[in-house]
Design an enzyme around this catalytic site. Structure first.
Site, PDB file in Angstrom:
ATOM      1  N   GLY A 179     -16.602   9.899  -2.284  1.00  0.00           N
ATOM      2  CA  GLY A 179     -17.131   9.613  -0.952  1.00  0.00           C
ATOM      3  C   GLY A 179     -16.789  10.648   0.094  1.00  0.00           C
ATOM      4  O   GLY A 179     -17.669  11.293   0.655  1.00  0.00           O
ATOM      5  N   HIS A 231     -15.003   1.630  -6.588  1.00  0.00           N
ATOM      6  CA  HIS A 231     -13.959   2.592  -6.937  1.00  0.00           C
ATOM      7  C   HIS A 231     -12.586   1.932  -6.872  1.00  0.00           C
ATOM      8  O   HIS A 231     -12.326   1.102  -5.999  1.00  0.00           O
ATOM      9  CB  HIS A 231     -14.002   3.792  -5.981  1.00  0.00           C
ATOM     10  CG  HIS A 231     -12.827   4.708  -6.146  1.00  0.00           C
ATOM     11  ND1 HIS A 231     -12.645   5.474  -7.272  1.00  0.00           N
ATOM     12  CD2 HIS A 231     -11.756   4.959  -5.357  1.00  0.00           C
ATOM     13  CE1 HIS A 231     -11.534   6.164  -7.163  1.00  0.00           C
ATOM     14  NE2 HIS A 231     -10.972   5.865  -6.013  1.00  0.00           N
ATOM     15  N   ASN A 282       0.821  -1.205   0.000  1.00  0.00           N
ATOM     16  CA  ASN A 282       0.000   0.000   0.000  1.00  0.00           C
ATOM     17  C   ASN A 282       0.859   1.260   0.000  1.00  0.00           C
ATOM     18  O   ASN A 282       0.372   2.357   0.241  1.00  0.00           O
ATOM     19  CB  ASN A 282      -0.949   0.017   1.202  1.00  0.00           C
ATOM     20  CG  ASN A 282      -1.960   1.153   1.126  1.00  0.00           C
ATOM     21  OD1 ASN A 282      -2.341   1.581   0.047  1.00  0.00           O
ATOM     22  ND2 ASN A 282      -2.375   1.657   2.270  1.00  0.00           N
ATOM     23  N   HIS A 299      -4.867  14.345  -4.989  1.00  0.00           N
ATOM     24  CA  HIS A 299      -3.681  14.425  -4.145  1.00  0.00           C
ATOM     25  C   HIS A 299      -2.898  15.704  -4.384  1.00  0.00           C
ATOM     26  O   HIS A 299      -1.847  15.911  -3.781  1.00  0.00           O
ATOM     27  CB  HIS A 299      -2.777  13.203  -4.383  1.00  0.00           C
ATOM     28  CG  HIS A 299      -3.399  11.927  -3.947  1.00  0.00           C
ATOM     29  ND1 HIS A 299      -3.845  10.977  -4.820  1.00  0.00           N
ATOM     30  CD2 HIS A 299      -3.696  11.452  -2.705  1.00  0.00           C
ATOM     31  CE1 HIS A 299      -4.371   9.967  -4.153  1.00  0.00           C
ATOM     32  NE2 HIS A 299      -4.291  10.231  -2.881  1.00  0.00           N
ATOM     33  N   GLU A 352      -9.314   5.971 -10.931  1.00  0.00           N
ATOM     34  CA  GLU A 352      -8.304   7.029 -10.988  1.00  0.00           C
ATOM     35  C   GLU A 352      -7.742   7.104 -12.399  1.00  0.00           C
ATOM     36  O   GLU A 352      -7.349   6.101 -12.974  1.00  0.00           O
ATOM     37  CB  GLU A 352      -7.190   6.728  -9.978  1.00  0.00           C
ATOM     38  CG  GLU A 352      -5.967   7.584 -10.108  1.00  0.00           C
ATOM     39  CD  GLU A 352      -4.889   6.967 -10.981  1.00  0.00           C
ATOM     40  OE1 GLU A 352      -4.235   7.736 -11.707  1.00  0.00           O
ATOM     41  OE2 GLU A 352      -4.721   5.742 -10.954  1.00  0.00           O
TER      42      GLU A 352
END
Length: 769
Positions: free
Chosen positions: A445, A655, A126, A705, A677
């Site tokens: 969200g 998503h 991650n 971001h 994305e």
């Protein structure tokens, strides 16, 4: 005497010192010199911590203000022209590449408007790295001295370190061509890149470095023949140079055996392999070693928080010694400890029995040293006995043996993982249910998590305000978000998630079978840190988790309100999973808990439900084959079990973000609408890949971001490019991801411009009709 080694240590600080100061710099509250000083303090602390623990081989250049791959791009002048034309200071250029920069003209500076480089997952973790971006005009040259400076910093502290750099083959293979050089294969740049590596290595040698850790993690991937051949080209070039440090070629995160021929015979001092992820590769990798080459045996897990099983690790190290001799074996962490929290001693609220099962980065230092000492014949009998008892206690604990959960999981069948009707029939029903316009607009969200929200959550957690006070505050925040979306003109709304600390932690706190930390932060990217929950046992849902909040939000509007859930694979992957049962079992247990929540939401009148799976691609085994095929099957099954128990009138969304996605993987989920994305993708072929996707899709239109705000015209141009390949009747308009990290002014401007662009295309297509 067997040595101990650490491949890298977390750079965030035990209490997130790096995050706080980096964000202070971005906000103009501290100077560059002050930020650099904080970095120096963290490095000094980390080196001393490892030395005091007794680690023999301590890394340097494992620190970064944002991302270690981006550090190398800056160091080697791999800076696209769009970032150099503003003549920014080096640190600001670095952050502009990482997160974009949009700044109005001032008295002493001109306006700046530049987007960020693409950011993708680091293998199957991650952690996100900033992808190197090459062009035909890329001119490699050494324009900094970070690895040398940090080596000398440690040396001045009286600590000898082994500098870490990403190797040339992995650096190129992990990169991509820029949008003006799409015909370029990055690996073709190897010969022009190698002289800069050699220059860097010579400077490190001149500074006193005897050995350098050269990371080549792409060796655990499927690689084309020309990339495999590049290893010999690169490392033969290094071997031909005099005055270089000894090199330890390092790989991790998987099985290197399919690529062993690429590195067999390379003239390096030694190799490091990850035996946590694949202990079966020991015999094969040992067979390629030359008579004097060392083998660094990665036996302490750098990716999870479970206490090392000393008996198993010692047995594996002894097996390595039997093959090549004790004088050539090093006991090491399997990978960098970047992916683990800093220090277990900072956890004051964990149940003591469960806490005894864990080991964070600081504790893993002791594990590496203890294993090395045990092999070397030192008396560590007390530590071995305590470790064996801890392993035994965990195995026998009742939390791992919930008979009701295990019985329900074993009863999952195909019917539970199948919607009652195929998508075309569902679509017809949903059109009559929702009456959405062409180019429907929505968000993913979350909305900005303001300081007020964080303060109130902290007060509630500490018990300084009542539950009623906190609930009223959250309701006020939700109403504000709903009113805002109505005003902007979004079509499908969200409640903004002000009550949620994190998209995984929030659900873990409401599920049985999880444990939580107070300071167990791990870097995801840049200044974005997460506190992964820990799956400690069988998982179930004691009570509804989101229904009250969603029903309240829906009561505020006539427009569809999305119920927001995190999917089973993402909860699994963004937690620290159990290592004593298969991940498939854990995913299916999570899917049943979410199935109950989805059905409760539907029963309560929520007919658009989003179940996010951004970690779907992250969990994909790194190599093609049976293991990958099996994963794709059970990952999709887990999602469908969670979402298939609803009527045709309920629209299921999902998503995905920051991964190289395959439409077939997403198709297997059978979600009605997916959002992906997309704003950093430069390759037109990526749009084409999704052109035949059968269900509805939203390709993200702006980078959440980055503080940068795209204009209406930029949104129009972006959608126009997509419409060249994608059918308008299937396309949704949405951001790349949730908006929790953005400020309200950025959010307002970006969404206003996005909605305006959607309306532009509605009018345009209405005229066509």
């Amino acid at each position: 005497m067997v040595q101990s080694a650490v491949l890298g240590f977390p750079r965030i600080g035990a209490f997130r010192e790096l995050k706080k100061n980096t964000e202070a710099y971005w906000n103009g509250k501290i100077s560059a010199d002050q930020l650099l000083a904080v970095g120096k303090e963290i490095r000094a602390h980390n080196w001393k911590l490892q030395k005091d623990a007794g680690v023999d081989i301590i890394p340097s250049n494992d620190f970064s203000f944002y991302d270690q791959v981006l550090d190398l791009s800056l160091l080697f002048n791999v800076i696209p022209d769009r970032y150099t034309k503003y003549n920014l200071p080096s640190l600001d250029t670095y952050f502009a590449m990482a997160r974009g920069l949009q700044r109005k003209a001032a008295e002493n500076s001109k306006a700046v408007d530049v987007p960020a480089l693409e950011m993708v997952k680091w293998f199957d973790s991650n952690y996100h790295y900033v992808r190197p971006t090459f062009s035909h005009s890329t001119e490699f040259k050494l324009i900094g001295s970070k690895p040398i400076d940090e080596y000398l910093e440690a040396k001045a502290q009286g600590i000898e370190t082994r500098p870490v750099i990403l190797g040339p083959v992995s650096y190129l293979f992990l990169g991509k061509p820029d949008k003006d050089s799409l015909d370029l294969e990055p690996i073709a740049l190897l010969k022009s890149l190698l002289p800069v590596y050699i220059q860097l290595l010579k400077k490190l040698a001149a500074a006193g470095a005897k050995e350098v850790q050269v990371d080549e993690p792409t060796l655990v991937l499927d690689m084309p023949k020309k990339v495999q051949a590049a290893f010999k080209t690169a490392y033969d070039a290094f071997a031909a140079e005099e005055g270089l440090p000894e090199l330890i070629l390092t790989t991790y995160f998987g099985d290197v055996r399919p690529n062993l021929s690429a590195i067999k015979g390379l003239k390096v001092a030694g190799f490091h392999f990850d035996f946590v992820r694949d202990p079966e590769q020991l015999e094969k990798v040992a067979s390629i070693l030359g008579d004097k080459q060392t083998l660094s045996v990665g036996v302490v897990d750098g990716r999870n928080i479970w206490k090392n099983d000393f008996a198993a690790s010692i047995a594996l190290v002894k097996k390595a010694i039997k093959k090549i001799g004790a004088d050539r074996v090093i006991v090491a962490t399997a990978s960098s400890l970047l992916h683990t929290p800093v220090d277990l001693t900072n956890e004051k609220k964990l149940d003591s029995e469960i806490k005894d099962w864990f080991s964070f980065a600081t504790q893993k230092l002791d594990e590496v040293v203890t294993i090395a000492n045990a092999i070397s014949g030192k008396d560590v009998s007390e530590k071995l006995a305590a470790n064996a008892l801890s392993i035994k206690n965990r195995k026998e604990h009742e939390i791992n043996n919930d008979a009701a959960v295990q019985k329900r999981t074993s009863g999952i069948d195909d019917a539970m993982a199948t919607r009652s009707s195929p998508f075309p029939k569902r679509l017809a029903v949903q059109k009559g249910e929702f009456h959405l316009p062409l180019f429907p607009t929505t968000t993913i969200g979350s909305f900005p998590q303001t300081k007020d929200i964080r303060v109130m959550r902290s007060k509630f957690t500490k018990g300084t305000i009542s539950e009623e006070e906190y609930t009223n505050f959250i309701k006020k925040e939700i109403k504000g978000v709903v009113d805002f979306q109505e005003k902007v003109g979004l079509d499908v709304l969200v409640h903004g998630e002000p009550e949620r600390n994190d998209m995984v932690q929030y659900f873990g706190e409401r599920l049985k079978g999880f444990a939580f930390t107070t300071n167990g932060w791990v870097q995801s990217y840049g200044s974005r840190y997460v506190r992964p929950p820990i799956i400690v046992g069988d998982v179930s849902r004691p009570a509804p988790m989101t229904v009250k909040t969603s029903v309240y939000a829906q009561s505020l509007t006539e427009k569809p309100m999305k119920g927001m859930l995190t999917g089973p694979i993402t909860i699994l992957r963004w937690s620290f999973p159990r290592n004593d049962v298969p991940q498939k079992t854990q995913a299916l247990q999570l899917s049943l808990a979410l199935r109950d929540e989805v059905q409760d939401l539907e029963s309560a009148g929520i007919h658009v439900i989003q179940v996010d799976e951004p970690a779907l691609r992250e969990g994909l085994p790194l190599r093609a084959g049976a293991e990958r095929n099996d994963y794709l099957k059970w990952a999709a099954e887990s999602f469908r079990v969670a979402t298939s128990g609803v009527k045709d009138t309920t629209q299921i969304h999902s998503h995905f973000c920051y991964s190289d996605l395959d439409p077939n993987h997403i198709k297997a989920l059978d979600a009605d609408v997916v959002s992906i994305e997309f704003s950093k993708k430069d390759d037109a072929n990526y749009i084409q890949e999704f052109a035949n996707y059968p269900n509805h899709i939203g390709l993200g239109l702006f980078d959440i971001h980055s503080p940068r705000v795209p204009s209406k015209e930029e949104f129009i141009a972006r959608i126009g490019e997509i419409m060249k390949s994608y059918p308008a009747e299937k396309f949704w308009c949405n951001p790349d991801c949730g908006l929790k990290t953005r400020k309200w002014e950025e959010t307002t401007a970006s969404l206003t411009n996005m909605v305006a662009a959607a309306k532009y295309y509605r009018e345009k297509y209405a005229k066509k009709d």
